[in-house]
Structure formats: structure tokens, C-alpha cells
Design an enzyme around this catalytic site. Structure first.
Site, PDB file in Angstrom:
ATOM      1  N   ALA A  88       2.711   4.527  -0.392  1.00  6.41           N
ATOM      2  CA  ALA A  88       2.845   5.420  -1.543  1.00  6.41           C
ATOM      3  C   ALA A  88       2.761   6.853  -1.055  1.00  6.41           C
ATOM      4  CB  ALA A  88       1.715   5.173  -2.548  1.00  6.41           C
ATOM      5  N   HIS A  90      -6.906  18.891 -13.557  1.00  5.07           N
ATOM      6  CA  HIS A  90      -7.913  18.153 -12.768  1.00  5.07           C
ATOM      7  C   HIS A  90      -8.673  17.111 -13.598  1.00  5.07           C
ATOM      8  CE1 HIS A  90     -11.162  18.897  -9.417  1.00  5.07           C
ATOM      9  NE2 HIS A  90     -10.783  17.633  -9.492  1.00  5.07           N
ATOM     10  N   PHE A 143       0.821  -1.211   0.000  1.00  6.24           N
ATOM     11  CA  PHE A 143       0.000   0.000   0.000  1.00  6.24           C
ATOM     12  C   PHE A 143       0.861   1.271   0.000  1.00  6.24           C
ATOM     13  CE2 PHE A 143      -2.853  -3.036   2.114  1.00  6.24           C
ATOM     14  CZ  PHE A 143      -4.100  -2.719   1.599  1.00  6.24           C
ATOM     15  N   TYR A 159       1.449  12.175  -9.434  1.00  2.09           N
ATOM     16  CA  TYR A 159       1.005  11.038  -8.612  1.00  2.09           C
ATOM     17  C   TYR A 159       0.584   9.870  -9.496  1.00  2.09           C
ATOM     18  CZ  TYR A 159      -2.283   8.008  -6.188  1.00  2.09           C
ATOM     19  OH  TYR A 159      -2.947   6.897  -5.725  1.00  2.09           O
ATOM     20  N   THR A 214      -4.380   2.382  -8.374  1.00  3.66           N
ATOM     21  CA  THR A 214      -5.488   3.338  -8.443  1.00  3.66           C
ATOM     22  C   THR A 214      -6.100   3.367  -9.840  1.00  3.66           C
ATOM     23  OG1 THR A 214      -5.948   5.710  -8.411  1.00  3.66           O
ATOM     24  CG2 THR A 214      -3.689   5.106  -8.858  1.00  3.66           C
ATOM     25  N   ASP A 215      -7.371   3.769  -9.903  1.00  2.00           N
ATOM     26  CA  ASP A 215      -8.027   3.938 -11.210  1.00  2.00           C
ATOM     27  C   ASP A 215      -7.451   5.127 -11.977  1.00  2.00           C
ATOM     28  OD1 ASP A 215      -9.091   5.988  -9.624  1.00  2.00           O
ATOM     29  OD2 ASP A 215     -11.195   5.476  -9.985  1.00  2.00           O
ATOM     30  N   GLU A 216      -6.707   6.000 -11.274  1.00  2.02           N
ATOM     31  CA  GLU A 216      -6.196   7.205 -11.938  1.00  2.02           C
ATOM     32  C   GLU A 216      -5.167   6.894 -13.019  1.00  2.02           C
ATOM     33  OE1 GLU A 216      -5.061  10.458  -9.518  1.00  2.02           O
ATOM     34  OE2 GLU A 216      -6.695  10.154  -8.100  1.00  2.02           O
ATOM     35  N   LYS A 268       2.230   6.073 -10.130  1.00  2.00           N
ATOM     36  CA  LYS A 268       1.491   4.833  -9.835  1.00  2.00           C
ATOM     37  C   LYS A 268       1.416   3.971 -11.104  1.00  2.00           C
ATOM     38  CE  LYS A 268      -0.300   3.599  -6.621  1.00  2.00           C
ATOM     39  NZ  LYS A 268       0.160   2.823  -5.434  1.00  2.00           N
TER      40      LYS A 268
HETATM   41  P1  NAD Z   1      -1.920   7.335   2.637  1.00  2.00           P
HETATM   42  O1  NAD Z   1      -1.182   8.517   2.109  1.00  2.00           O
HETATM   43  O2  NAD Z   1      -3.012   7.543   3.623  1.00  2.00           O
HETATM   44  O3  NAD Z   1      -0.895   6.312   3.305  1.00  2.00           O
HETATM   45  C1  NAD Z   1       0.346   6.026   2.740  1.00  2.00           C
HETATM   46  C2  NAD Z   1       1.197   5.334   3.795  1.00  2.00           C
HETATM   47  O4  NAD Z   1       2.455   4.977   3.187  1.00  2.00           O
HETATM   48  C3  NAD Z   1       1.518   6.220   4.996  1.00  2.00           C
HETATM   49  O5  NAD Z   1       1.366   5.494   6.189  1.00  2.00           O
HETATM   50  C4  NAD Z   1       2.983   6.603   4.784  1.00  2.00           C
HETATM   51  O6  NAD Z   1       3.685   6.827   5.999  1.00  2.00           O
HETATM   52  C5  NAD Z   1       3.504   5.377   4.051  1.00  2.00           C
HETATM   53  N1  NAD Z   1       4.682   5.674   3.224  1.00  2.00           N
HETATM   54  C6  NAD Z   1       4.832   6.700   2.343  1.00  2.00           C
HETATM   55  N2  NAD Z   1       6.060   6.656   1.789  1.00  2.00           N
HETATM   56  C7  NAD Z   1       6.695   5.576   2.314  1.00  2.00           C
HETATM   57  C8  NAD Z   1       7.968   5.000   2.136  1.00  2.00           C
HETATM   58  N3  NAD Z   1       8.863   5.535   1.284  1.00  2.00           N
HETATM   59  N4  NAD Z   1       8.278   3.894   2.835  1.00  2.00           N
HETATM   60  C9  NAD Z   1       7.388   3.341   3.700  1.00  2.00           C
HETATM   61  N5  NAD Z   1       6.165   3.855   3.923  1.00  2.00           N
HETATM   62  C10 NAD Z   1       5.821   4.956   3.236  1.00  2.00           C
HETATM   63  O7  NAD Z   1      -2.448   6.547   1.347  1.00  2.00           O
HETATM   64  P2  NAD Z   1      -3.802   5.737   1.152  1.00  2.00           P
HETATM   65  O8  NAD Z   1      -4.856   6.656   0.716  1.00  2.00           O
HETATM   66  O9  NAD Z   1      -3.993   4.833   2.293  1.00  2.00           O
HETATM   67  O10 NAD Z   1      -3.376   4.877  -0.138  1.00  2.00           O
HETATM   68  C11 NAD Z   1      -2.753   3.600   0.024  1.00  2.00           C
HETATM   69  C12 NAD Z   1      -2.527   2.995  -1.345  1.00  2.00           C
HETATM   70  O11 NAD Z   1      -3.777   2.860  -2.024  1.00  2.00           O
HETATM   71  C13 NAD Z   1      -1.652   3.838  -2.271  1.00  2.00           C
HETATM   72  O12 NAD Z   1      -0.826   2.965  -3.001  1.00  2.00           O
HETATM   73  C14 NAD Z   1      -2.637   4.549  -3.180  1.00  2.00           C
HETATM   74  O13 NAD Z   1      -2.057   4.823  -4.425  1.00  2.00           O
HETATM   75  C15 NAD Z   1      -3.717   3.497  -3.294  1.00  2.00           C
HETATM   76  N6  NAD Z   1      -5.080   3.973  -3.569  1.00  2.00           N
HETATM   77  C16 NAD Z   1      -5.655   4.947  -2.780  1.00  2.00           C
HETATM   78  C17 NAD Z   1      -6.971   5.322  -3.005  1.00  2.00           C
HETATM   79  C18 NAD Z   1      -7.660   6.361  -2.138  1.00  2.00           C
HETATM   80  O14 NAD Z   1      -8.793   6.747  -2.429  1.00  2.00           O
HETATM   81  N7  NAD Z   1      -7.062   6.825  -1.044  1.00  2.00           N
HETATM   82  C19 NAD Z   1      -7.697   4.731  -4.046  1.00  2.00           C
HETATM   83  C20 NAD Z   1      -7.069   3.764  -4.851  1.00  2.00           C
HETATM   84  C21 NAD Z   1      -5.773   3.388  -4.577  1.00  2.00           C
HETATM   85  O1  DAU Z   2      -9.224   7.572  -7.655  1.00  2.00           O
HETATM   86  C1  DAU Z   2      -8.398   7.074  -6.662  1.00  2.00           C
HETATM   87  C2  DAU Z   2      -7.577   8.199  -6.066  1.00  2.00           C
HETATM   88  O2  DAU Z   2      -8.464   8.949  -5.248  1.00  2.00           O
HETATM   89  C3  DAU Z   2      -6.391   7.719  -5.256  1.00  2.00           C
HETATM   90  O3  DAU Z   2      -5.488   7.089  -6.128  1.00  2.00           O
HETATM   91  C4  DAU Z   2      -5.686   8.879  -4.553  1.00  2.00           C
HETATM   92  O4  DAU Z   2      -4.657   8.397  -3.713  1.00  2.00           O
HETATM   93  C5  DAU Z   2      -6.708   9.614  -3.714  1.00  2.00           C
HETATM   94  O5  DAU Z   2      -6.116  10.744  -3.113  1.00  2.00           O
HETATM   95  C6  DAU Z   2      -7.889  10.050  -4.585  1.00  2.00           C
HETATM   96  O6  DAU Z   2      -7.484  11.043  -5.545  1.00  2.00           O
HETATM   97  P1  DAU Z   2      -8.379  12.347  -5.857  1.00  2.00           P
HETATM   98  O7  DAU Z   2      -7.485  13.375  -6.384  1.00  2.00           O
HETATM   99  O8  DAU Z   2      -9.597  11.982  -6.602  1.00  2.00           O
HETATM  100  O9  DAU Z   2      -8.845  12.656  -4.308  1.00  2.00           O
HETATM  101  P2  DAU Z   2      -8.950  14.001  -3.454  1.00  2.00           P
HETATM  102  O10 DAU Z   2      -9.550  13.585  -2.146  1.00  2.00           O
HETATM  103  O11 DAU Z   2      -7.714  14.785  -3.438  1.00  2.00           O
HETATM  104  O12 DAU Z   2     -10.048  14.831  -4.273  1.00  2.00           O
HETATM  105  C7  DAU Z   2     -11.319  14.280  -4.624  1.00  2.00           C
HETATM  106  C8  DAU Z   2     -12.024  15.305  -5.509  1.00  2.00           C
HETATM  107  O13 DAU Z   2     -12.366  16.452  -4.722  1.00  2.00           O
HETATM  108  C9  DAU Z   2     -11.185  15.828  -6.648  1.00  2.00           C
HETATM  109  O14 DAU Z   2     -12.022  16.042  -7.781  1.00  2.00           O
HETATM  110  C10 DAU Z   2     -10.649  17.173  -6.141  1.00  2.00           C
HETATM  111  C11 DAU Z   2     -11.771  17.644  -5.253  1.00  2.00           C
HETATM  112  N1  DAU Z   2     -11.410  18.482  -4.088  1.00  2.00           N
HETATM  113  C12 DAU Z   2     -10.394  18.074  -3.272  1.00  2.00           C
HETATM  114  C13 DAU Z   2     -10.077  18.787  -2.134  1.00  2.00           C
HETATM  115  C14 DAU Z   2      -8.939  18.343  -1.234  1.00  2.00           C
HETATM  116  C15 DAU Z   2     -12.173  19.610  -3.784  1.00  2.00           C
HETATM  117  O15 DAU Z   2     -13.122  19.983  -4.516  1.00  2.00           O
HETATM  118  N2  DAU Z   2     -11.857  20.324  -2.654  1.00  2.00           N
HETATM  119  C16 DAU Z   2     -10.846  19.959  -1.805  1.00  2.00           C
HETATM  120  O16 DAU Z   2     -10.620  20.646  -0.788  1.00  2.00           O
END
Ligand code: NAD
Ligand code: DAU
Length: 331
Positions: free
Chosen positions: A79, A273, A77, A147, A120-122, A151
Site C-alpha cells: 500500500a 488530523h 500488505f 490514505y 487499518t483502524d483508520e 484503504k
Molecule cells: P510501508 O509503506 O512500510 O510498506 C509498503 C510496501 O508496499 C513497500 O515495500 C512498498 O514498496 C510496497 N508497495 C507500495 N506500492 C506498491 C505497488 N503498487 N506494488 C507493489 N508494492 C508496492 O507500509 P506498512 O506500514 O508496512 O503497511 C503495510 C500495510 O499495513 C498497509 O496495507 C497499511 O495500510 C497497513 N497498516 C499499517 C499500519 C502501520 O502502523 N504501519 C497499521 C495498520 C495497517
Molecule cells: O492507525 C494505523 C495507521 O497508523 C496506519 O494505517 C498507517 O499506515 C500508519 O502510518 C499510521 O498512521 P498515523 O497517521 O497514525 O501514523 P504517523 O506515524 O504518521 O503519525 C502518528 C501520530 O504522530 C499522528 O497523530 C501524527 C503524529 N506525528 C507524526 C509525525 C510524522 C507527529 O506528531 N510528528 C511527526 O513528526
């Protein structure tokens, strides 16, 4: 089974550890996490007696080699995960997402350890609002930000290591997660904690951008379905048909807080965006028999709001600095 979870002190990783400890008492869990600004050891406090937390970096080859050598399965996980941060300083994204994944792949190759890669779907770029298509595993990669491009690069490394070196790997690409323990820089927890503080939510641009929301718990049950029943070398898309535009999400939150639905501010849009993400998870549902349990987004959101209300001690220390960073960026 000896399981190594990288990034297990972050949002999705810590929820994955909680679920694993609860549902799979036979699994020995080690977390490798650098505890960056996004990682928090207290996210693992409820399971601290069942988990070994190693503070370290996934780019540290010697440490990774030792921990992978002591494991049967690695779920990766860790990242740098926030798009806005990647627009200001891409280097940590290159370092962690690319070099870190490379370091893990070399270790699982050497030790013959099963590997699941969280993505991620991104990586697929974005869709038009009126496009009938959704992302599938055959959609061409077309990432937009530092980002998502790092990925995407990490996914391609996994594919190459699987094909060329026979690494026993699977990949999942999931849509936007919400739920407990999400860092307050992210959209939903940022607005929730603003509302708790009596501050108006901040919407980028017109708020038309669509995200395909899934509860973190559903993401993690899908990850286990792939580990248990997925085909080695395959990619699975994870999503729960949760498309909503950002304006709808903000308005739902305003309703939860009993505030007028126009009580928010439009702020500067994010550069580059992505307009819309949407996942076709047919394969996961039909081949692996996975189903989401959080099918009511409003109910999931209300539970998430309750979690942030009840756990102010967890998020409060990061709030001022997070907002200061946003203020500097004009958001
Ligand atoms: P997050 O930023 O909340 O957590 C990331 C974790 O990784 C943190 O605990 C951080 O300390 C650790 N980390 C960062 N760099 C590191 C390094 N060099 N070595 C060891 N640990 C390190 O992220 P998240 O939202 O929990 O996402 C987790 C994974 O899921 C990521 O790979 C992200 O791309 C993927 N993902 C996230 C989402 C989302 O909506 N948040 C959706 C799809 C996929
Ligand atoms: O799709 C999966 C991804 O979702 C993950 O891979 C990423 O790790 C995760 O951060 C997330 O990416 P987004 O860029 O979609 O998420 P974020 O929460 O930053 O923003 C969600 C949407 O909301 C995006 O369209 C930007 C918008 N936004 C974000 C913030 C922080 C706002 O409108 N206002 C805000 O303050």
C-alpha cells in the site's frame, strides 16, 4: 504452502516474512514488491536465501495473475501507507490501494486462492478523547484522509468480492504499529532518528492525539491466527490496548535518550488530523485465542531505539530526503 506476500519489503510485510520463515519452515515465500521509496530489499536480507523477491507492481495484471496462480495463499500488505504523503499527492494512493487491490482480487477470484487483506483502524475515522467506545467490526466506516479513504475503499472491494464472487477472504484492521524496519517518515522512527542525530523531536499540534500502539510482531502473530483459525468472510480488529497520546510517546523517547522531557518542538498540525484511535480486539482474543506478547510499551520502545541505533546503515540513506520533505511541508 506457497505464500505470496505483497509489500513484503515494507515495514510490516518484511517483519511478517521474517516471522513466517522463522516459525513456518514448510511455507514457501514469494514477495511481490514494487520497491517504492518505502520498500527496501535489504529489509529481507536476513532471510534472502529463503525468499523469492519479485520486483513488480500490484497493478500489473499479467504479473499478478501469474504469481497468484502459483500460490495457495495471498497476504496483501502492499500500500501507499503514509497520511502526510496522501495530503500532498493522493494519486499513488488511489492507484495502489484501490486499483492494486482490485487487480489482486480479480486474480484470487480466477484462481480460487485464499486471500487475507491487511487494513487499518483508520477506516473508522476517529474518536473523541473522552469517548468510552472503541472501534469494533460493526463501527461504521468514516475515513478522513486520502490514505484512509483508499484503504476503506479497498476493504469494501474485498467484502464485495467475497459476497458476490465467493472469494475466500478475511480482513484485518490494525492499529498503529512500531518496531524494526519502519520507514523513518513515520512518527516513532522519525523522532528516534532525530534524537540519534541530536535533533529535537517534532510534535504535530499540541500532541494530544492518541494512537493505540501495537508491536509489529504482535500484529503479525494475529494475522497468522486469522489465517489459521479465522472465519472466511469475516473482519477482525487487531490491537493490544496500547493507547498513548503523542506527547507521552515523545516524552518516553526523551527519557530513553536521557534528555529533558520538554526538549521538543511543536510544529504545524496535520490537516484533518484524526484525534484518537482505539481498538476493541475482544473477538480476536476470545474466538481465536490470540494474545499480544509485547505488553510493556516502554520496553518495546527501548528495544526499537536499540534497533535503530544498531542499524544506522539501513535508515541513514533516507534521512536527509525525508526531513527535506517535512521541512517543505512546514513539519
Ligand atoms: P510501508 O509503506 O512500510 O510498506 C509498503 C510496501 O508496499 C513497500 O515495500 C512498498 O514498496 C510496497 N508497495 C507500495 N506500492 C506498491 C505497488 N503498487 N506494488 C507493489 N508494492 C508496492 O507500509 P506498512 O506500514 O508496512 O503497511 C503495510 C500495510 O499495513 C498497509 O496495507 C497499511 O495500510 C497497513 N497498516 C499499517 C499500519 C502501520 O502502523 N504501519 C497499521 C495498520 C495497517
Ligand atoms: O492507525 C494505523 C495507521 O497508523 C496506519 O494505517 C498507517 O499506515 C500508519 O502510518 C499510521 O498512521 P498515523 O497517521 O497514525 O501514523 P504517523 O506515524 O504518521 O503519525 C502518528 C501520530 O504522530 C499522528 O497523530 C501524527 C503524529 N506525528 C507524526 C509525525 C510524522 C507527529 O506528531 N510528528 C511527526 O513528526
Amino acid at each position: 504452502m506457497r505464500l505470496l506476500v505483497t509489500g513484503g519489503a515494507g515495514f510490516i510485510g518484511s517483519n511478517f516474512v521474517h516471522t513466517t520463515v522463522r516459525d513456518r519452515p514448510d511455507v514457501e515465500v514469494t514477495v511481490l514488491d514494487a520497491l517504492t521509496y518505502a520498500g527496501d530489499a535489504t529489509s529481507l536480507a536476513p532471510v534472502a536465501d529463503r525468499v523469492t523477491l519479485v520486483q513488480g507492481d500490484i497493478t500489473d495484471g499479467a504479473l499478478v495473475d501469474r504469481l497468484v496462480g502459483e500460490s495457495d495463499l495471498v497476504v496483501h500488505f502492499a500500500a501507499e501507507s503514509h497520511n502526510d504523503n496522501s495530503l500532498h499527492d493522493p494519486w499513488p494512493f488511489v492507484q495502489t490501494n484501490l486499483i492494486g487491490t482490485y487487480t489482486l482480487l480479480e486474480a484470487v477470484r480466477k484462481h480460487g486462492v485464499r486471500y487475507h487483506h491487511i487494513s487499518t483502524d483508520e477506516v473508522y475515522g476517529d474518536l473523541e478523547l473522552d469517548d468510552p467506545a472503541k472501534f469494533t467490526a460493526d463501527t461504521p466506516y468514516n475515513p478522513s484522509s486520502p490514505y484512509s479513504s483508499t484503504k476503506a475503499g479497498s476493504d469494501l472491494l474485498v467484502r464485495a468480492w467475497a459476497r458476490s464472487f465467493g472469494v475466500q477472504a478475511t480482513i484485518s484492521n490494525c492499529s498503529n504499529n512500531y518496531g524494526p524496519y519502519q520507514h523513518i517518515e513515520k512518527f516513532i522512527p522519525r523522532q528516534v532518528t532525530n534524537l540519534i542525530d541530536g535533533v529535537r523531536p517534532r510534535l504535530y499540534g499540541a500532541g494530544e492525539n492518541v494512537r493505540d500502539w501495537i508491536h509489529v510482531e504482535d500484529h503479525n502473530t494475529a494475522v497468522w491466527a486469522i489465517i489459521d483459525r479465522g472465519q472466511i468472510g469475516e473482519t477482525y480488529l487487531i490491537g493490544a490496548d496500547g493507547e498513548k497520546n503523542n506527547l507521552e510517546v515523545v516524552q518516553t523517547l526523551l527519557e530513553v535518550f536521557g534528555r529533558p522531557t520538554d526538549d521538543f518542538d511543536h510544529v504545524t498540525d496535520r490537516a484533518g488530523h484524526d484525534m484518537r484511535y482505539a481498538i476493541d480486539a475482544t473477538r480476536l482474543r476470545t474466538e481465536l485465542g490470540w494474545e499480544p506478547t509485547f505488553t510493556d510499551f516502554g520496553a518495546g520502545l527501548r528495544a526499537t531505539v536499540e534497533w535503530y541505533r544498531a542499524n544506522e546503515a539501513w535508515w541513514r540513506p533516507a534521512k536527509a530526503a525525508t526531513e527535506a520533505k517535512y521541512a517543505q511541508a512546514g513539519h
